[in-house]
Design an enzyme around this catalytic site. Structure first.
Site, PDB file in Angstrom:
ATOM      1  N   ASP A  14      51.822  38.395   3.559  1.00 46.04           N
ATOM      2  CA  ASP A  14      52.154  37.791   2.264  1.00 46.04           C
ATOM      3  C   ASP A  14      52.113  36.260   2.240  1.00 46.04           C
ATOM      4  O   ASP A  14      51.390  35.662   1.449  1.00 46.04           O
ATOM      5  CB  ASP A  14      53.505  38.327   1.739  1.00 46.04           C
ATOM      6  N   ASP A  52      59.183  41.881  14.860  1.00 45.08           N
ATOM      7  CA  ASP A  52      58.099  42.783  14.483  1.00 45.08           C
ATOM      8  C   ASP A  52      56.958  42.502  15.454  1.00 45.08           C
ATOM      9  O   ASP A  52      56.646  41.342  15.734  1.00 45.08           O
ATOM     10  CB  ASP A  52      57.626  42.495  13.045  1.00 45.08           C
ATOM     11  N   ASP A  88      65.435  40.212  14.021  1.00 50.95           N
ATOM     12  CA  ASP A  88      64.727  41.302  14.692  1.00 50.95           C
ATOM     13  C   ASP A  88      63.299  40.837  14.978  1.00 50.95           C
ATOM     14  O   ASP A  88      62.911  39.740  14.589  1.00 50.95           O
ATOM     15  CB  ASP A  88      64.740  42.587  13.844  1.00 50.95           C
TER      16      ASP A  88
HETATM   17  P1  ATP Z   1      63.132  39.472   7.567  1.00 49.24           P
HETATM   18  O1  ATP Z   1      62.907  40.671   8.443  1.00 49.24           O
HETATM   19  O2  ATP Z   1      63.815  38.325   8.253  1.00 49.24           O
HETATM   20  O3  ATP Z   1      63.752  39.802   6.248  1.00 49.24           O
HETATM   21  P2  ATP Z   1      60.276  39.378   7.587  1.00 49.24           P
HETATM   22  O4  ATP Z   1      59.294  38.348   7.074  1.00 49.24           O
HETATM   23  O5  ATP Z   1      60.199  39.679   9.051  1.00 49.24           O
HETATM   24  O6  ATP Z   1      61.703  38.869   7.177  1.00 49.24           O
HETATM   25  P3  ATP Z   1      59.756  42.153   7.168  1.00 49.24           P
HETATM   26  O7  ATP Z   1      60.032  42.998   5.969  1.00 49.24           O
HETATM   27  O8  ATP Z   1      60.408  42.495   8.448  1.00 49.24           O
HETATM   28  O9  ATP Z   1      60.100  40.666   6.735  1.00 49.24           O
HETATM   29  O10 ATP Z   1      58.174  42.151   7.317  1.00 49.24           O
HETATM   30  C1  ATP Z   1      57.528  41.721   8.514  1.00 49.24           C
HETATM   31  C2  ATP Z   1      56.224  41.026   8.171  1.00 49.24           C
HETATM   32  O11 ATP Z   1      55.342  41.946   7.508  1.00 49.24           O
HETATM   33  C3  ATP Z   1      56.341  39.858   7.209  1.00 49.24           C
HETATM   34  O12 ATP Z   1      56.719  38.672   7.856  1.00 49.24           O
HETATM   35  C4  ATP Z   1      54.939  39.791   6.635  1.00 49.24           C
HETATM   36  O13 ATP Z   1      54.053  39.186   7.538  1.00 49.24           O
HETATM   37  C5  ATP Z   1      54.577  41.267   6.522  1.00 49.24           C
HETATM   38  N1  ATP Z   1      54.945  41.813   5.201  1.00 49.24           N
HETATM   39  C6  ATP Z   1      56.092  42.406   4.827  1.00 49.24           C
HETATM   40  N2  ATP Z   1      56.071  42.773   3.546  1.00 49.24           N
HETATM   41  C7  ATP Z   1      54.857  42.420   3.068  1.00 49.24           C
HETATM   42  C8  ATP Z   1      54.219  42.543   1.813  1.00 49.24           C
HETATM   43  N3  ATP Z   1      54.838  43.085   0.764  1.00 49.24           N
HETATM   44  N4  ATP Z   1      52.943  42.077   1.707  1.00 49.24           N
HETATM   45  C9  ATP Z   1      52.306  41.531   2.758  1.00 49.24           C
HETATM   46  N5  ATP Z   1      52.867  41.371   3.974  1.00 49.24           N
HETATM   47  C10 ATP Z   1      54.119  41.818   4.134  1.00 49.24           C
HETATM   48 MG    MG Z   2      61.353  41.302  10.025  1.00 49.21          MG
END
Ligand code: ATP
Ligand code: MG
Length: 416
Positions: A124, A45, A43
């Site tokens: 993060d 963001d 997906d």
């Molecule tokens: P995926 O969606 O593939 O599991 P993702 O890294 O995109 O991985 P998401 O939960 O969609 O994870 O979060 C999007 C983004 O938001 C992350 O890549 C990160 O930059 C930020 N993020 C998410 N959770 C946290 C957190 N707990 N602390 C800091 N930044 C965060």
């Molecule tokens: Mg994501």
């Protein structure tokens, strides 16, 4: 290098409209990580300089402002929803007004808007903080060293690991997920902090942890992720019930079932199958609770055992708050299992009409695969619509790798 990646046309349109209204707009997070690794993003963001009300004004009825903890906007294109968030920054100590969230866990108010760079720094891990503008020639912005860490396959926090994990222990799980899904290594200081702070996960919001768990099951690396959690001595804090049985007979069966499910998921099956995922994990524990040693002996529906089964499911995932309706569905699904041994036409006709059939049939088929039952056992049971992926998503990775030359994601482990 000219970074031009194949990005979904919705995302091009969405970011184009932000730009047309004089705002910045980028893909960030997992979407950029995947594009750079030559994988198809699961997906996207989107991060923007526009505030939620400005986003709402641009996208009108396509947009819905959501969130209490911080406000973000869901922008809908037909059935797909994109998460669009305004650049934010870490709050200053004075701004850190502690309050309790829905689970009674103390959190900080963190909806202070900020610049693009501040937004990168509050994320993060470095590999999660790369911004990509897909318009024009394509532009990558990396203020935290994410590109070189991605190249090296290194999970590194932005800032001090001790501080960043203490601020939000959910990041421990997120780091382990990156290690499992991408075969990344963990930077040494982070590794030490994961061991040191693992038990703090019990202070994190359990509903956020449940969301992360569902995300683990939504990808075809669930066993590997749980195995990495265990390897880092974290499973005992995250899911103690699962940790307890991991090396027992029931634990071995659940790992084999879940690995088989991961393999089918990797091939494009089992889209959105959270109840099947939970049932696959819980099934061996339920059998143990019922005193059944071998799934082949589970051929009678146990009467008046509803409560026992529900408790076994709940205990396995404790302390995460599984909704009662989901527990009931998982229980009903498991209770349909014994009826698959009865191949009378009358029984078959009844079972296929059961609302849980589509999932129960898959659990039975997974069991039959890993325990190498004779094909006749499953033959009379027609395929369910839960098996093949819905139209348009079939074999996503494989198709993409033929068309766009992308390499498929790493294969899930064949043995677990
Ligand atoms: P995926 O969606 O593939 O599991 P993702 O890294 O995109 O991985 P998401 O939960 O969609 O994870 O979060 C999007 C983004 O938001 C992350 O890549 C990160 O930059 C930020 N993020 C998410 N959770 C946290 C957190 N707990 N602390 C800091 N930044 C965060
Ligand atoms: Mg994501």
């Amino acid at each position: 290098m000219k970074p031009e990646f194949k990005v979904h046309p919705h995302v091009i349109d969405l970011i184009g409209r932000l730009h047309a209204a004089d705002h910045e707009g980028y893909i960030v997070g997992g979407g950029v990580r995947d594009l750079l690794l030559n994988l198809e993003p699961k997906d996207y963001d989107i991060a923007t300089s526009a505030t939620p009300s400005q986003i709402k004004r641009i996208f009108r009825r396509q947009a819905r402002v959501i969130g209490r903890r911080f406000r973000l906007v869901h922008v809908r294109y037909s059935s797909i929803v994109y998460e669009v968030s305004t650049f934010r920054r870490e709050p200053t100590p004075e701004e850190r007004v502690a309050r309790e969230d829905d689970d009674g866990v103390v959190i900080w108010r963190d909806n202070q808007y900020g610049s693009r760079e501040e937004d990168a720094r509050r994320r993060d891990f470095t590999v999660n903080a790369i911004f990509y503008n897909p318009l024009g020639k394509g532009e990558l912005i990396d203020c935290v060293g994410g590109l070189s860490d991605l190249e090296e396959g290194m999970v590194r926090t932005i800032g001090e690991p001790a501080v960043r994990l203490a601020e939000d222990p959910v990041r421990i799980l997120r780091a382990l997920k990156l290690v499992a899904e991408y075969d990344f290594s963990m930077e040494e200081d982070l590794r030490q902090e994961v061991s040191r702070q693992g038990e703090k996960i019990s202070q994190a919001s359990s509903s956020r942890l449940f969301e992360e768990l569902l995300k683990i099951f939504a990808k075809p690396y669930s066993v590997k992720t749980l195995a990495v959690c265990r390897q880092f001595d974290f499973l005992v804090h995250f899911l103690p019930g699962l940790d307890r049985i991991w090396d027992e007979k029931s634990g071995l069966l659940l790992r084999r079932l879940a690995a088989a499910r991961d393999r089918r998921k990797y091939q494009g099956g089992y889209w959105k199958s959270r109840r099947l995922a939970l049932a696959t994990i819980a099934f061996p524990a339920v059998l143990e609770e019922l005193g059944i040693d071998d799934p082949a002996d589970f051929n009678e529906v146990p009467f008046e055992e509803d409560k026992t089964i529900k408790r076994a499911i709940k205990d396995l995932f404790a302390p995460l708050p599984l909704p009662n309706a989901l527990i009931a569905n998982v229980k009903d699904l498991i209770l349909l299992f014994p009826r698959f041994f009865d191949q009378e036409e009358k029984n078959i006709n009844q079972v296929v009409r059961n609302p849980q059939y589509r999932w129960a049939r898959e659990l039975f088929s997974l069991c039959s695969e890993v325990l190498e039952w004779a094909p006749e056992v499953s033959e009379p049971w027609p395929p369910s619509d839960a098996g093949p992926p819905p139209r348009g998503r079939r074999g996503r990775d494989r198709r993409r790798s033929r068309r766009g030359g992308r390499r498929p994601r790493q294969k899930p482990d064949s043995e677990e």
